[in-house]
Design an enzyme around this catalytic site. Structure first.
Site, PDB file in Angstrom:
ATOM      1  N   GLU A   9      -2.908   6.404   7.120  1.00 42.75           N
ATOM      2  CA  GLU A   9      -2.414   7.369   7.989  1.00 42.75           C
ATOM      3  C   GLU A   9      -2.714   6.791   9.568  1.00 42.75           C
ATOM      4  O   GLU A   9      -3.138   7.685  10.383  1.00 42.75           O
ATOM      5  CB  GLU A   9      -2.146   8.671   7.792  1.00 42.75           C
ATOM      6  CG  GLU A   9      -1.468   9.008   6.573  1.00 42.75           C
ATOM      7  CD  GLU A   9      -0.641  10.436   6.801  1.00 42.75           C
ATOM      8  OE1 GLU A   9      -0.496  10.972   8.065  1.00 42.75           O
ATOM      9  OE2 GLU A   9      -0.038  10.661   5.892  1.00 42.75           O
ATOM     10  N   TRP A  56       0.830  -1.357   0.025  1.00 37.77           N
ATOM     11  CA  TRP A  56      -0.041   0.069   0.208  1.00 37.77           C
ATOM     12  C   TRP A  56       1.049   1.357   0.161  1.00 37.77           C
ATOM     13  O   TRP A  56       0.383   2.138   0.833  1.00 37.77           O
ATOM     14  CB  TRP A  56      -0.969   0.015   1.259  1.00 37.77           C
ATOM     15  CG  TRP A  56      -1.791  -1.051   1.290  1.00 37.77           C
ATOM     16  CD1 TRP A  56      -1.710  -1.954   2.385  1.00 37.77           C
ATOM     17  CD2 TRP A  56      -2.683  -1.533   0.665  1.00 37.77           C
ATOM     18  NE1 TRP A  56      -2.871  -2.950   2.228  1.00 37.77           N
ATOM     19  CE2 TRP A  56      -3.259  -2.718   1.031  1.00 37.77           C
ATOM     20  CE3 TRP A  56      -3.337  -0.845  -0.566  1.00 37.77           C
ATOM     21  CZ2 TRP A  56      -4.329  -3.416   0.486  1.00 37.77           C
ATOM     22  CZ3 TRP A  56      -4.363  -1.710  -1.156  1.00 37.77           C
ATOM     23  CH2 TRP A  56      -4.861  -3.030  -0.685  1.00 37.77           C
TER      24      TRP A  56
HETATM   25  C1  LIG Z   1      -4.805   3.823  -0.417  1.00 33.59           C
HETATM   26  C2  LIG Z   1      -3.859   3.445   0.628  1.00 33.59           C
HETATM   27  C3  LIG Z   1      -2.628   4.095   0.550  1.00 33.59           C
HETATM   28  C4  LIG Z   1      -1.820   3.983   1.675  1.00 33.59           C
HETATM   29  N1  LIG Z   1      -0.496   4.575   1.672  1.00 33.59           N
HETATM   30  C5  LIG Z   1       0.262   4.060   2.553  1.00 33.59           C
HETATM   31  C6  LIG Z   1       1.716   4.692   2.419  1.00 33.59           C
HETATM   32  O1  LIG Z   1       2.055   5.506   1.637  1.00 33.59           O
HETATM   33  N2  LIG Z   1       2.627   4.030   3.364  1.00 33.59           N
HETATM   34  C7  LIG Z   1       2.287   3.166   4.239  1.00 33.59           C
HETATM   35  O2  LIG Z   1       3.168   2.774   5.003  1.00 33.59           O
HETATM   36  N3  LIG Z   1       1.094   2.462   4.455  1.00 33.59           N
HETATM   37  C8  LIG Z   1       0.046   3.099   3.526  1.00 33.59           C
HETATM   38  N4  LIG Z   1      -1.221   2.701   3.604  1.00 33.59           N
HETATM   39  C9  LIG Z   1      -1.302   1.700   4.541  1.00 33.59           C
HETATM   40  C10 LIG Z   1      -2.491   2.006   5.769  1.00 33.59           C
HETATM   41  O3  LIG Z   1      -1.796   2.924   6.547  1.00 33.59           O
HETATM   42  C11 LIG Z   1      -2.925   0.631   6.297  1.00 33.59           C
HETATM   43  O4  LIG Z   1      -3.876   0.269   5.536  1.00 33.59           O
HETATM   44  C12 LIG Z   1      -3.580   1.246   7.710  1.00 33.59           C
HETATM   45  O5  LIG Z   1      -2.495   1.492   8.695  1.00 33.59           O
HETATM   46  C13 LIG Z   1      -4.344  -0.075   8.302  1.00 33.59           C
HETATM   47  O6  LIG Z   1      -3.533  -1.497   8.229  1.00 33.59           O
HETATM   48  P1  LIG Z   1      -4.097  -2.720   7.672  1.00 33.59           P
HETATM   49  O7  LIG Z   1      -4.516  -2.299   6.267  1.00 33.59           O
HETATM   50  O8  LIG Z   1      -3.106  -3.675   7.804  1.00 33.59           O
HETATM   51  O9  LIG Z   1      -5.391  -2.875   8.587  1.00 33.59           O
HETATM   52  P2  LIG Z   1      -5.431  -3.896   9.892  1.00 33.59           P
HETATM   53  O10 LIG Z   1      -4.119  -3.385  10.932  1.00 33.59           O
HETATM   54  O11 LIG Z   1      -5.068  -5.359   9.544  1.00 33.59           O
HETATM   55  O12 LIG Z   1      -6.533  -3.522  10.502  1.00 33.59           O
HETATM   56  C14 LIG Z   1      -7.974  -4.193   9.908  1.00 33.59           C
HETATM   57  C15 LIG Z   1      -8.708  -3.564  10.935  1.00 33.59           C
HETATM   58  O13 LIG Z   1      -8.912  -4.086  12.240  1.00 33.59           O
HETATM   59  C16 LIG Z   1      -8.577  -2.757  13.158  1.00 33.59           C
HETATM   60  N5  LIG Z   1      -7.632  -2.897  13.987  1.00 33.59           N
HETATM   61  C17 LIG Z   1      -6.440  -3.347  14.056  1.00 33.59           C
HETATM   62  N6  LIG Z   1      -6.058  -3.299  15.155  1.00 33.59           N
HETATM   63  C18 LIG Z   1      -6.773  -2.774  16.248  1.00 33.59           C
HETATM   64  C19 LIG Z   1      -6.730  -2.676  17.246  1.00 33.59           C
HETATM   65  N7  LIG Z   1      -5.627  -2.679  18.187  1.00 33.59           N
HETATM   66  N8  LIG Z   1      -7.763  -1.989  18.079  1.00 33.59           N
HETATM   67  C20 LIG Z   1      -9.138  -1.792  17.484  1.00 33.59           C
HETATM   68  N9  LIG Z   1      -9.078  -2.036  15.950  1.00 33.59           N
HETATM   69  C21 LIG Z   1      -7.972  -2.340  15.313  1.00 33.59           C
HETATM   70  C22 LIG Z   1      -8.485  -1.645  11.952  1.00 33.59           C
HETATM   71  O14 LIG Z   1      -9.014  -0.201  12.604  1.00 33.59           O
HETATM   72  C23 LIG Z   1      -9.165  -2.131  10.882  1.00 33.59           C
HETATM   73  O15 LIG Z   1     -10.369  -1.722  10.736  1.00 33.59           O
HETATM   74  C24 LIG Z   1      -2.158   2.877   2.539  1.00 33.59           C
HETATM   75  C25 LIG Z   1      -3.228   2.335   2.562  1.00 33.59           C
HETATM   76  C26 LIG Z   1      -4.261   2.670   1.635  1.00 33.59           C
HETATM   77  C27 LIG Z   1      -5.454   1.840   1.488  1.00 33.59           C
END
Ligand SMILES: Cc1cc2nc3c(=O)[nH]c(=O)nc-3n(C[C@H](O)[C@H](O)[C@H](O)COP(=O)(O)OP(=O)(O)OC[C@H]3O[C@@H](n4cnc5c(N)ncnc54)[C@H](O)[C@@H]3O)c2cc1C
Length: 381
Positions: free
Chosen positions: A363, A156
């Site tokens: 973010e 991502w």
């Molecule tokens: C279009 C796009 C651009 C992006 N750009 C960047 C970038 O430039 N650089 C970068 O490093 N990342 C980037 N990201 C990544 C983004 O920061 C992550 O997708 C985000 O931090 C969530 O991580 P995950 O997708 O692994 O979800 P997960 O961490 O697996 O979470 C899944 C769900 O569980 C919930 N959850 C997880 N842990 C907890 C907790 N402890 N308590 C409550 N709820 C929880 C989350 O809120 C979410 O609803 C991007 C993502 C997208 C979609």
């Protein structure tokens, strides 16, 4: 409460960005949404106008503007198109760790060229198996003489295919968890980097999102930001600078949704009157207006706090969660105001609804912002 009166210079910056959004970004938004074409030439114009990389200090050739000015620009740009805005703003996120933690030499090497030439950078923290739980990353940096060898995969990554350099978070000592992480600047031309296909996301199609892989990538030790073990702190501190700006973009998107809803509610008629005359419709729009104003206040609070040199972590998280959730709700309600036409790709609000969703994810998700706020309340009282 801070004084939110904008200076003459701040008003001019906002006006500049507003005109750019109206004349250049908004007319191109549908094209980039439909084709997914990266808005390179629009970004180049924004760069020439001086509304990208605005927080690079004057010592390195930048404008040295504050976070509040960044927010003013981001809100206007996002009003035009948040996909194009994300392409422009990803540099801010990649540069923030260098501004926060880079040495004099590193700032000269990585920040100064961003002002001299039209370039992109990307922030690489998230991995296929770890997003919110940053300690779950697996990318390893192993010291080999004067270099490190990086192995791992990122996911991502915004501007992943266009960036000239990457900010990369790794482990140098996995046994130490957060304290075993180190951050590096990695030159895009280093052998061993592979860039994945463009992710075709739900919204913000103009933005370039990629998976990256690092296989035995040699990185000079001089590219390590701070000391070994400082990586997590550096990567997270960057968010205090950038979350207000991302939140401001959410406000810009909501403003656009409301503008469309207001116009449509005055034109569309049912039961012999414009739909704006039905209280159920006008109250939806009143809610939009209230929430947009409230979100902007939080955004400016978070920005002016850090610009004064004070810790803003709680305000940045509040602004991010509130503005993201507000933008999603406002865009959803704008679709509702448009009725069947809201569901049509021929009308503007369905794009806004698709584009809004990611503000609750990137973010730091809306859940993670609430975790941060709760932590600030219970652990820092
Ligand atoms: C279009 C796009 C651009 C992006 N750009 C960047 C970038 O430039 N650089 C970068 O490093 N990342 C980037 N990201 C990544 C983004 O920061 C992550 O997708 C985000 O931090 C969530 O991580 P995950 O997708 O692994 O979800 P997960 O961490 O697996 O979470 C899944 C769900 O569980 C919930 N959850 C997880 N842990 C907890 C907790 N402890 N308590 C409550 N709820 C929880 C989350 O809120 C979410 O609803 C991007 C993502 C997208 C979609």
């Amino acid at each position: 409460m801070p004084d939110f009166t904008l200076t003459e210079e701040q008003r001019q910056i906002r006006e500049l960005a507003r005109e750019f959004a109206r004349d250049v970004i908004a007319p191109a938004a549908v094209h980039h949404d439909r084709t997914g074409e990266f808005p390179r030439e629009i970004c180049r114009k924004a760069w020439e106008l001086g509304i990208m990389n605005t927080h690079i200090p004057e010592t390195y050739g930048g404008a040295g503007l504050g976070v509040l000015e960044g927010c003013l620009i981001a809100e206007e740009v996002a009003w035009g198109c948040t996909g194009i805005g994300t392409a422009m703003e990803a540099n801010t996120l990649a540069e923030a760790p260098v501004i926060v933690a880079g040495s004099e030499e590193q700032k000269k090497t990585w920040l100064a060229p961003m002002v001299k030439e039209f370039r992109f950078a990307a922030y690489c923290v998230t991995e296929p198996d770890a997003g919110s739980d940053v300690a779950g990353i697996k990318t390893l940096a192993r010291r080999v003489g004067d270099d490190y060898e990086l192995n791992g995969a990122k996911m991502w990554i915004t501007n992943g295919s266009v960036a000239d350099w990457y900010f990369v978070l790794t482990y140098t000592d996995p046994s130490q968890k957060h304290r075993g992480m180190s951050a590096f600047i990695v030159d895009r031309s280093s052998p061993g980097i592979e860039v994945g296909k463009k992710e075709w996301n739900m919204g913000q199609h103009a933005s370039d999102t990629r998976a990256l892989s690092f296989s035995q990538v040699k990185v000079p030790a001089a590219n390590r930001l701070g000391r070994e073990g400082d990586g997590f702190r550096i990567a997270m501190n960057a968010f205090d600078h950038t979350r207000p700006i991302v939140s401001a973009a959410a406000v810009g998107l909501a403003r656009s949704a409301m503008d469309h809803a207001v116009r449509y509610a005055q034109e569309r008629r049912s039961f012999g009157v414009p739909i704006a005359a039905h209280q159920a419709v006008s109250f939806m729009i009143a809610e939009m207006a209230m929430n947009i104003e409230a979100a902007r206040l939080l955004v400016w609070q978070s920005a002016t706090t850090i610009d004064r040199g004070e810790r803003n972590t709680r305000y940045a998280a509040m602004a991010k969660a509130f503005a993201a959730d507000m933008a999603m709700k406002t865009a959803l309600d704008a679709v509702q105001v448009f009725g069947g036409y809201g569901f049509s790709t021929e009308y503007p609000v369905e794009k806004l609804m698709r584009d809004a969703k990611v503000f609750q994810i990137y973010e730091g998700t809306s859940q993670i912002q609430r975790l941060i706020i709760a932590k600030e309340i219970f652990e820092r009282r």
